[in-house]
Motif scaffolding. Structure first.
Motif, PDB file in Angstrom:
ATOM      1  N   ARG A 182      11.502  50.931  14.021  1.00 28.87           N
ATOM      2  CA  ARG A 182      12.619  50.906  15.177  1.00 28.87           C
ATOM      3  C   ARG A 182      13.681  49.933  14.776  1.00 28.87           C
ATOM      4  O   ARG A 182      14.428  49.750  15.914  1.00 28.87           O
ATOM      5  CB  ARG A 182      11.793  50.602  16.562  1.00 28.87           C
ATOM      6  N   GLU A 233       4.846  57.584  28.297  1.00 29.12           N
ATOM      7  CA  GLU A 233       5.464  56.978  27.082  1.00 29.12           C
ATOM      8  C   GLU A 233       4.872  55.525  26.840  1.00 29.12           C
ATOM      9  O   GLU A 233       4.457  54.924  27.606  1.00 29.12           O
ATOM     10  CB  GLU A 233       6.740  56.857  27.574  1.00 29.12           C
ATOM     11  N   THR A 258      19.594  51.627  29.886  1.00 30.05           N
ATOM     12  CA  THR A 258      18.493  52.303  29.431  1.00 30.05           C
ATOM     13  C   THR A 258      17.167  51.725  29.448  1.00 30.05           C
ATOM     14  O   THR A 258      16.222  52.261  29.257  1.00 30.05           O
ATOM     15  CB  THR A 258      18.983  52.769  28.014  1.00 30.05           C
ATOM     16  N   ARG A 285      14.126  51.336  23.381  1.00 37.17           N
ATOM     17  CA  ARG A 285      15.286  52.430  23.603  1.00 37.17           C
ATOM     18  C   ARG A 285      16.446  51.711  23.557  1.00 37.17           C
ATOM     19  O   ARG A 285      16.600  50.571  23.956  1.00 37.17           O
ATOM     20  CB  ARG A 285      15.151  53.085  24.896  1.00 37.17           C
ATOM     21  N   GLU A 308       7.849  52.011  22.912  1.00 39.19           N
ATOM     22  CA  GLU A 308       8.894  52.936  22.787  1.00 39.19           C
ATOM     23  C   GLU A 308       9.918  52.855  23.726  1.00 39.19           C
ATOM     24  O   GLU A 308      11.014  52.786  23.679  1.00 39.19           O
ATOM     25  CB  GLU A 308       8.232  54.413  22.908  1.00 39.19           C
ATOM     26  N   ALA A 328      17.443  50.874  16.135  1.00 32.73           N
ATOM     27  CA  ALA A 328      17.597  50.582  17.576  1.00 32.73           C
ATOM     28  C   ALA A 328      18.114  48.850  17.924  1.00 32.73           C
ATOM     29  O   ALA A 328      18.933  48.633  18.567  1.00 32.73           O
ATOM     30  CB  ALA A 328      16.575  51.032  18.496  1.00 32.73           C
TER      31      ALA A 328
END
Lengths: 372, 372
Positions: free
Chosen positions: B92, B233, B204, B241, B237, B95
Motif C-alpha cells: 500500500r 472491511e 476519507t 485509504r 485497508e 497510498a
C-alpha cells in the motif's frame, strides 16, 4: 540506466550501513517519475527547469522569478552529538542546527539562488529528547545558520515518530527557497567551458556527510569520541565543528561581476562531485587543499586509500567554484575577505567527463558519479 | 507563553508516544527564535509575512510574488503500510506516497497558495527497505499526488539513516512552494468575520494524523490490522485509504470569485483546528459530517469520549473552508463538482475564540489550541 560501478578501492559506506549503489539507483527511479511532471504547474504560471534535475537545487520559474528549491538532510550526524553529550556532558546541538542549515543553503546557492527562507524538520523518536539544553541549542544554531545565510527562518515541522526514529534520536532536515538575482545566470552547468578555473573553498571537517562511517570508526576506538587526535583535540570535538556557510561567497562573486560558471557543494561522493555537471569535460586538480586532521584520521582508521578517501569525504575541499579563465585569483580574494581559506586548485579541460587529482595520482571516471 | 492545558477527557496521544504538550511548547520556542528573522532577506528583495507564523504555510513576499512555503511530514503512517504488507503481502505504499503529498499541499493551499512544486524526503533505516515493489509504489503515489495537486515533482532527498530510522522503516516528508494567484488574497485569518459560513469537506479516514494511536489500537486486537470492521472491511485497508487532495477546491473557489476568507486543514488536534486563526471568534458547528467507520472504531477502541475523539481525529471533516455569509451552499456545490462530499456545517460568530460542536455538546476553549 545502470547502477554506477563501485569506486575501485572499496565502498567504505556499505559496511557503515549506507549503500550508495542501491540509493543512487532508487534516486534515478524517482527522478524518472518526477521528470514527466515539469510542465504540470503551467496553468499556475510556473515551470520546472528540466536542466536543473539532478542538480543540488531545483530551479522553478514563476512570475518572472527564478527560484531555487532544496530539501536536504543532515544524515546521522545528530547521533554523534548525542553520543558526545553522553560521553562528556557537553551539548553540541547548536553546531548540529547550524550544520543542518548549511547542508540546505550550500546546496541552494550552487545553482546561483540565494536563500531567502528556510524551514526546519526536527523529527524525534520520543518527547524525552527535549530534556536538557539540547532543543534550545539546536534552535539557536538553526537560527544562526539562517541569519548567516541571509535567510529568514520560516517555520517547519517537529513530529514525534515513536518507533520510527530511535528513542534518543532526532532526524534533522530542512528546506529552502532561494532566488537567482536579476541579471545573474542560473548555474546549471551550461556555462562551464574548457579553460575555466577551479577554486576550492576550505572545509572545516566532516560537514554533513560521513557521519555513519565516523560513528563506526569511533565505536572501534578504546576512547571512542574522546580519542585524542595528534593535535590533542578530541575526535568528537573535531567531528562536531560546524560546517561553513558558503552562500556569502556566491553572493559576493555575483555582486563583483565575476564570471561564475558553476558551483558544486562537496558532500557525499567526495571530490567526485567536481564532475557533478552532466558535461563532457575533464576537471584537472593540480593542487589540493590541506586535509583537516579529523578527515585524515578517519580515512586512515577506516583503512581507506587516497582514492577511496577522496571519493568519500571532502578531504578539505568543502565547496567548488568554477570561474572564467583568469578569474580564479580574484575569486580566491573574494572568499578570503569573507573569512574562507581558498585556492585556485585547477582547471577545466576539454575531454571525457572525469576528475583528475594530480597530487595523489587519482582519477574518477564518469561512471563513478551517476546522479541522474 | 504557557503550555496549553491538556484536553479534558484525557490525552490519548501521550500513551501512544506523542506528547503534544511538550511538542507544542518546543514549537513555541522555535517560533520565537524564528520570529526575529523575518526581515533578514530584505537585501534580496524578500520578506517573510509575520502574520503567517503559526499558519500551516509560511508566506514569503519576493519580487512581487506571494509564495507559500511548507515542510510537512507523514508521521508514522508508513509503519502501518509496512505492517499491513507483512500481514497480507499487499503493498500500500502508493497510498502512502499520495498521503505524503496530500499532507504537504493541503497545508499549502490553506493560505491561498496553489502548489507549483513539491520535493520529497524519503529517509530509510537501511537499504533493505528498497526490496520488492514498495519503492516503485511509493514513487508512483508521490508522483500522482503531485499531479493531482497541479504541482511538479522537483526532487528531494533519500538518505539511509542507519541507527536513526528503524531498519525496516521510512520517514516520509515533503516540501512545497505555492503561489497565491494575482488578485487573490492570502488567507491568514484577517478576513474572517462574524457571519461567515463554515463548509466542511469530507475526509476519507485517518489521513496523516493519528497513526501512532492506530498502531496501538491494532496491536491490542487479536487480528491486528486484519480485524474486520462492521462493514467487513479490514482495519488496515481502511486505515490506508489515501487522503484526498483539497487543492482543487481552493483553486476552483478562487476562480469562481467566491469570498474565501480562510481555510484550515484538519490534522493533529482534530476539530480544534477550526479555531486555528488567532482571532477572537467563535466557530459554531450545527451539523457534523458522517464519521468514517474506521475513525469511529478507533475512538471506541481507544476509549475516547466524543470530546477527546473530535480533539484527536478529523472525525470525517478533512478540510474547513470559511466563506462569506450566504456563500456556503455555492462552495459546497463547487466541492461536489470536484468529487468531494461537503456540507455547510456552521457559522462564525462574535465571541471568545472557541469551537462549539453542537450536535455532540462539546466545546473547545482557546487555551486548547496554542500553536504560536
Amino acid at each position: 540506466m545502470s547502477a554506477p560501478p563501485p569506486v575501485a578501492g572499496g565502498d567504505p559506506y556499505r559496511s557503515a550501513g549506507v549503500d550508495y549503489e542501491t540509493l543512487d539507483a532508487a534516486k534515478r527511479v524517482a527522478l524518472a517519475a518526477a521528470a514527466a511532471t515539469s510542465a504540470v504547474p503551467a496553468g499556475r504560471g510556473a515551470r520546472l527547469e528540466d536542466a536543473s534535475r539532478g542538480e543540488p537545487a531545483t530551479l522553478v520559474e514563476v512570475g518572472g522569478l527564478r527560484l531555487g528549491f532544496v530539501l536536504e538532510c543532515l544524515g546521522t550526524k545528530s547521533m554523534l552529538a548525542r553520543a558526545y553529550e553522553e560521553a562528556t556532558g557537553e551539548d553540541r546541538f547548536a553546531a548540529i542546527g547550524y550544520d543542518t542549515v548549511a547542508a540546505v543553503v550550500n546546496d541552494c546557492c550552487c545553482i546561483g539562488a540565494l536563500p531567502v527562507v528556510v524551514n526546519a524538520y526536527f523529527a524525534t523518536g520520543s518527547a524525552g529528547w527535549f530534556t536538557g539544553t539540547r532543543h534550545a541549542s539546536l534552535v539557536e544554531g538553526f537560527r544562526k545558520g539562517c541569519v548567516d545565510a541571509g535567510a529568514a527562518w520560516g517555520g517547519g515541522e517537529s513530529p514525534t515518530l515513536s518507533g520510527l526514529v530511535a528513542d534518543d534520536g532526532i532526524d534533522l532536515a530542512g528546506s529552502a527557497i532561494g532566488v537567482v538575482p536579476d541579471g545573474q545566470p542560473a548555474l546549471l552547468g551550461e556555462a562551464l567551458a574548457a579553460g575555466d578555473e577551479l577554486v576550492l573553498l576550505a572545509s572545516t571537517g566532516l560537514h554533513a556527510n560521513g557521519a555513519s562511517l565516523a560513528r563506526k570508526v569511533a565505536a572501534g576506538l578504546p576512547d571512542g569520541l574522546g580519542h585524542r587526535l595528534g593535535s590533542g583535540e578530541a575526535l568528537g570535538e573535531a567531528l562536531l565543528r560546524p560546517s561553513p556557510c558558503y552562500v556569502g561567497v556566491v553572493e559576493a562573486l555575483q555582486q563583483s561581476g565575476a564570471s561564475l560558471h558553476y558551483a558544486s557543494h562537496v558532500t557525499g561522493h567526495g571530490l567526485r562531485k567536481l564532475m557533478r555537471a552532466q558535461r563532457a569535460l575533464t576537471y584537472v586538480v593540480g593542487e589540493l587543499p590541506p586535509v583537516p586532521e579529523v578527515l585524515g584520521f578517519l580515512a586512515d582508521a577506516a583503512g581507506l586509500d587516497a582514492r577511496a578517501a577522496y571519493a568519500t569525504f571532502n578531504m578539505g575541499a568543502g565547496f567548488a567554484l568554477f570561474v572564467a579563465a583568469g578569474e580564479g585569483a580574484a575569486a580566491v580574494e573574494v572568499a578570503r575577505r569573507l573569512g574562507h581559506r581558498a585556492l585556485v586548485a585547477g582547471t577545466v579541460e576539454a575531454g571525457a567527463r572525469r576528475v583528475v587529482l594530480e597530487p595523489i595520482g587519482v582519477e574518477y571516471g564518469s561512471g563513478e558519479l551517476e546522479l541522474r
